[in-house]
Structure formats: C-alpha cells, structure tokens
Scaffold this active site. Structure first.
Site, short mmCIF file in Angstrom:
data_model
loop_
_atom_site.label_atom_id
_atom_site.label_comp_id
_atom_site.label_asym_id
_atom_site.label_seq_id
_atom_site.Cartn_x
_atom_site.Cartn_y
_atom_site.Cartn_z
N GLY A 310 0.79 -1.06 0.37
CA GLY A 310 -0.27 -0.42 0.07
C GLY A 310 0.76 1.54 0.07
N GLY A 315 4.73 7.52 3.14
CA GLY A 315 5.56 6.45 2.37
C GLY A 315 4.79 4.96 1.71
CB VAL A 317 3.44 -0.44 3.56
CG1 VAL A 317 3.55 -1.36 4.16
CG2 VAL A 317 2.95 0.70 4.37
CE LYS A 331 3.85 4.90 7.33
NZ LYS A 331 3.19 5.35 8.27
CG ASP A 429 -4.37 8.69 13.18
OD1 ASP A 429 -5.24 9.67 13.09
OD2 ASP A 429 -3.51 8.85 12.73
#
Length: 609
Positions: A310, A315, A317, A331, A429
């Site tokens: 992804g 960044g 992964v 990542k 988050d």
C-alpha cells in the site's frame, strides 16, 4: 567454593597474559618493529607490517615515503590518508598481490572519489571488470525512485543522477539537470553503494615476491636509497620462543580444561535455575527490543522492494521476510520533513516499550542517512477499514459476535496504552485504518506517529496544535471550551470507530455533495430512538442486541465534554456485559452545547505545561 574459583581464575589470567607476551614478541622484526593485528569493517583480520606502519610505531618500521603511514580512530578503525584530504578505512591488506582494500564509512564513493588524485601517492586504482566513466547531474526536480539516482549525494529538494559519460546527451532525461563532474573507472556496484570496497595497488616497494616465498620484507641495511630486501622470519631465537610458547599454550589449555571440568562438576541446581532465568530474559529481550536495520538490510528483507502492500501520505509499505517463517511489513518513509522526522522518532520510541496482544509489534527500524523505515509484524488481513467501509460489505461482513470481539480487543489495547505502561500513552489517531487484523482477525492498534507520552496522574495534556484525523478528533483537541485534552480524547475516537462498525459507513464523506446531510453519529442516535434496525445484516434478536450495545457504548464515548465519557475499563465491562446499558443524553439536541461542524475551522487554544 568462591575462593577456589578466584584462585583458578587468577592462575588462568596469569598464564594467558604470559602467553600473549610471547605471541607479541614472536612477531618482532628489525628495530623492535612488530606486526599489528587489526579487524576490518566486515570482521576480517589483517596485519599491519612493512611497508605499512601505524603512526604510533617508529618511522623506520614503514617505507619512508608518504602514503604508507596509517592512523587509528577512537573506535580502533585503521585510516589510510590519501591526497586532497581523502580518507578511507582499511578493510584488508594483501601483501602478496600488493593490494590494499579500503572502504568509505559513509558508503559514498561518488563523493570521495571526486576529490581524489592519486598522482602524488604510491597507489594506483586496481583494474576491475565492468568499470565505466560516469557523468553526474544535479536535478532540481526529483523523480520518485529513479534507478540512476545516487542517494548519498541527493537531498530533500534535489536528486543527483549518473549516466555513462559517452551517452548522447540528447537521449538523456535531464532537461532540468545541470552537469556536476565526471568520474572515471568506477563500477556500478560502487556507484550505487552495493560494493563499498575500493582496491588500490602499489608497485613500489616490491615486497610481493618476498611474501610469496614465506619471507619478510624490510629496508636494506647500510643503503642510502629506499631499497628493500627479503629476510627469513625464523631464527634460532624465534624457534626457541616457539617452543616456549608451545609449552605455555599447552599449560594454559591444561589449566583451562581443569577449570572447565571443575565448573561442570560443581554445577548445582541453583546455578542451573539462574542460567535458565538469564536465558529466558535474553530471549524475551531479543523478541521485544526493536532491531536497527541498515538500508541494505531493508533491501534484502523486501527483496529489492518487489511486493507493495500500500501507499500513503508518509510513505510506501512493502512486504518482506526475515526468514521463511517470519514475514514483516516495511514502511518506507519517503518524506524527510522535520515534522515527519519527529513522528518517526516518536513512533520508534513509543512502540519500543509496548508489548500487548492488541498492539502491533515494531520489529525494527532503519535510520540510515536520510532513509528511514519502520519494520512491523506482518498482519495478512490488513486494516479494519476494508471490512466496514467496503462497497461489497456483504461479502466482507464478519458477523456480530466477531465484531464485538474486535471491539473488545481494541478497547483492551487502548486500556493498556492508558494504564498498562510506565507512562500513559495517548494515541490521538484511533480509527479503523489504524486497526490491523491478524490471520485470526484479532485486532492490533498501529501507527503511533502522533502519540504523546505523559504521566499516569496527569489530568491534562499540553498541546500546541490539533492532532488526529478529521472526523475522529475529540472537540477538546480543537478548543479548550469543551474541556482539557486527556486520555478521554482517545475514548472519543474509539466511540466514532464503534459507530462506524455499527453503521457500516465512514463518519466523514469528503466526496459527498450534499453538505446538509445528517451528522453520522446523530443518524445512529435517531435510529436507536426510533427503535429501527441499524444494519441490514441483522438476522436475529441476539445480533440486534449486540449492534444496539455497540451503538449505545459508542454514543457514550462521543459525549462532547470529556467528563461525561466513561473510562476504558468501564467500556470494557460494558462490552463484556458487566454493565446494564442505558441511553446516554442526546448530545444533538438543540439545547446541548454547540458542537464543532465537520467543515468548521476552530481556533486552537494553546495550553501551558
């Protein structure tokens, strides 16, 4: 027993020191010079002897021209000084071939070789296959992952690229580039950092023929010029020393064997238990402590970044593996801004101390120059978001019992962050995208880039800017009018997550054209008041009760004022059926305090420490 052990250790130490004295004296040559054993960067041992000398040895131990004098760093690395202040670390010295291998500790030959001029030194480049002349260009506009980019020369706002110097400039994609310089005879591996070894050859003095005969090389006696001669390394004195050394070494081995037998004989149950405890501790520490990887390790782990999992704002992964059994998610953090650098440090520092079944484990990290990466355990079922917000939701639906288990797992993970560590960890988050699922669909909280550490007895947290994802941010994070920022801010985000699980939709639909649509949590509240089904997949009364329970708990969690929200321990008890649930006050009524609208920009009120 301890007294006997102490005497044995003293005896062994005495004979071992005596043995070292004889070994060192054995290598003495003319004028008291002796060989020095050093260790290269890859663990290979080599010796320093004529024509080289260390700067701590007498001048006549080496060949009397500049270039053959080596120095040491504070870390005991050996340095070769070349013209124009170019320095390399010594990896190995082959006296038979008269070749010295050196490496750049920064792994950036293109930078070092630019300033190197060997015309005033005794060394020449040793010819190797597949060496080419390259021209270097400074490009102001970066191309992501350009195959011809030189990472060690590039920076955040520019990229240095290399091309064959005899290439037709009209065929090169360098419209926004400016030529810097040309390097002759450098291999591809050295250019791109895959081979960090440079081989230099010297022609004079000629000592290789002496080495091939098993003899030593030295300056010729009574000669005004720098002439050399071969000499036999063995003499009567040396043979005598060899015999004495053999006796000493045999005595040392005998005493060592006696001591080992004594230790085996005297090994009692208490010491065995102690060793088992130490072994267990070391295994646990190895499993939990994040490992620092080099960039070359990261490339090997990901097989040169072949399988992409992804890509996000910070960044990309990639899937990788540490072994055939251990898979990881790597990542690569592409953005090198100061803020993301702080988030990287924050995530490594925070996750390094977290060990919980419902928190993703940080296996390791990479901080190699401006390249940064985080290495996590690989979770094959990706994030919770894919299962609650997919268009094809029917095919991805877990079932209400499993959704309840996932909610309990997330709650236990958050409770661990708030109360299970030495310091309280506020995530800031919490959202479905940051909840990953393992092979059994057990949830694990991830992404601690915005996390904040504080003491457990701290009732309010100081913040200078709002942090989190729109739609999941608690009102007090925007404005102190709603209360102090605390662990209750994570509970608000968890409440939104629960409502999304129940409703099967996202809290914020940025693409929605109808801005007057009903606020998502209010939509859930209205359904409960009207006693309507929350989701089309409810097949029986038991499932309907689970959905209703999750919705009520979610509504308790999103009360505007933090003091009205329950703690995570109480929430876990609610989820596990330990509390009788009642509907919370309606926060959407016209008489309730004004809530922030999704498209409203609120001023952040700064808090003092």
């Amino acid at each position: 027993m301890m007294g006997v052990c102490s005497l044995e250790l003293r005896g062994i130490s005495y004979f071992f020191i005596l043995f070292l004295v004889f070994v060192v004296s054995l290598g003495e040559g003319q004028n008291g010079c002796h060989e020095l054993i050093r260790c290269g960067g890859r663990g290979q041992n080599y010796t320093i002897r004529f024509p080289f000398r260390l700067d701590t040895q007498p001048d006549d131990c080496g060949y009397p021209i500049p270039g053959f004098t080596l120095s040491s760093t504070h870390t005991n690395d050996t340095v070769l000084q070349l013209p124009n202040f170019v320095k390399f670390f010594v990896e190995n010295i082959d006296y038979k071939s008269q070749v010295i291998e050196v490496y750049d500790p920064d792994n950036c030959f293109p930078r070092q070789l630019r300033d190197l001029n060997l015309s005033s030194s005794p060394f020449l480049f040793k010819h190797q296959p597949y060496q080419y002349d390259y021209a270097f260009f400074n490009c102001s506009s970066k191309e992501t992952q350009a195959v011809d980019a030189i990472f060690c020369l590039s920076g955040p706002s520019h990229e240095v690229r290399a091309f064959y110097s005899d290439s037709d400039i009209n065929d090169l994609p360098i419209a926004s580039c400016k030529k810097m310089y040309t390097l002759p005879s450098i291999s591809n591996d050295q250019l791109f950092g895959y081979d960090n070894i440079l081989r230099l050859k010297w022609d004079s003095p000629k000592c290789g023929h002496c080495e091939r005969k098993g003899k030593g090389c030295r300056l010729k006696s009574n000669s005004n010029e720098s002439e050399t001669e071969c000499f036999s390394k063995h003499s009567k004195g040396v043979l005598l020393k060899l015999k004495i050394t053999g006796i000493v070494f045999s005595s040392f081995l005998s005493i060592l064997a006696i001591f080992a037998l004594y230790r085996i004989y005297s090994y009692d149950k208490a010491e065995k238990e102690n060793q088992a405890k130490i072994k267990t501790f070391l295994e646990d520490y190895k499993n939990f402590k994040p490992t620092r990887f080099s960039y070359s390790d990261i490339k090997r782990i990901t097989n040169q970044f072949v399988e992409k999992l992804g890509e996000g704002a910070y960044g990309t992964v990639f899937k990788g593996k540490l072994s055939n059994e251990v898979h990881v998610a790597v990542k690569m953090i592409m953005n090198t801004s100061k803020e993301n650098g702080e988030e990287f440090i924050n995530e490594v520092g925070t996750m390094g101390r977290i060990h919980h079944v419902n928190v993703v484990r940080l296996v390791g990290f990479c901080a190699d120059g401006f390249r940064r990466a985080l290495v996590y355990e690989f979770l094959p079922n990706y994030s919770l978001e894919k299962f609650i917000s997919s268009v094809d939701t029917k095919n991805r639906f877990f079932g209400w019992d499993k959704l309840q288990d996932i909610a309990i797992g997330i709650a236990k993970g958050i409770d661990y962050l708030h109360q299970g560590c030495d310091q309280q960890i506020l995530h800031f988050d919490i959202k479905p995208h940051n909840v990953l699922l393992d092979e059994n669909f057990n949830p694990k909280i991830s992404d601690f880039g915005l996390a904040k550490l504080c003491s457990k007895d701290q009732s309010a947290v100081s913040m200078t800017t709002a942090r989190g994802t729109l739609g999941y941010i608690a009102p007090e994070v925007f404005s102190r009018n709603f209360g102090n920022v605390s662990y209750k801010s994570d509970i608000y985000s968890f409440g939104i997550l629960l409502l999304e699980v129940v409703g099967g939709r996202k809290n914020v639909d940025i693409t929605a054209e109808n801005t007057s649509q009903v606020y998502f949590p209010e939509w859930i509240y209205n359904f409960l008041e009207q006693k309507e089904d929350l989701r089309v997949f409810i097949e029986d009364d038991e499932d309907a009760e689970i959905a209703k329970k999750l919705a009520i708990i979610g509504l308790w969690c999103i009360q505007w004022h933090p003091v009205d929200r329950p703690s995570m321990k109480v929430i876990i008890q609610m989820l596990e059926g330990g509390h009788k649930l009642t509907m919370p006050p309606n926060p959407f009524a016209s008489t309730s305090p004004t809530r922030p609208k999704l498209d409203q920009k609120l001023d952040v009120i700064l808090e003092q420490e």
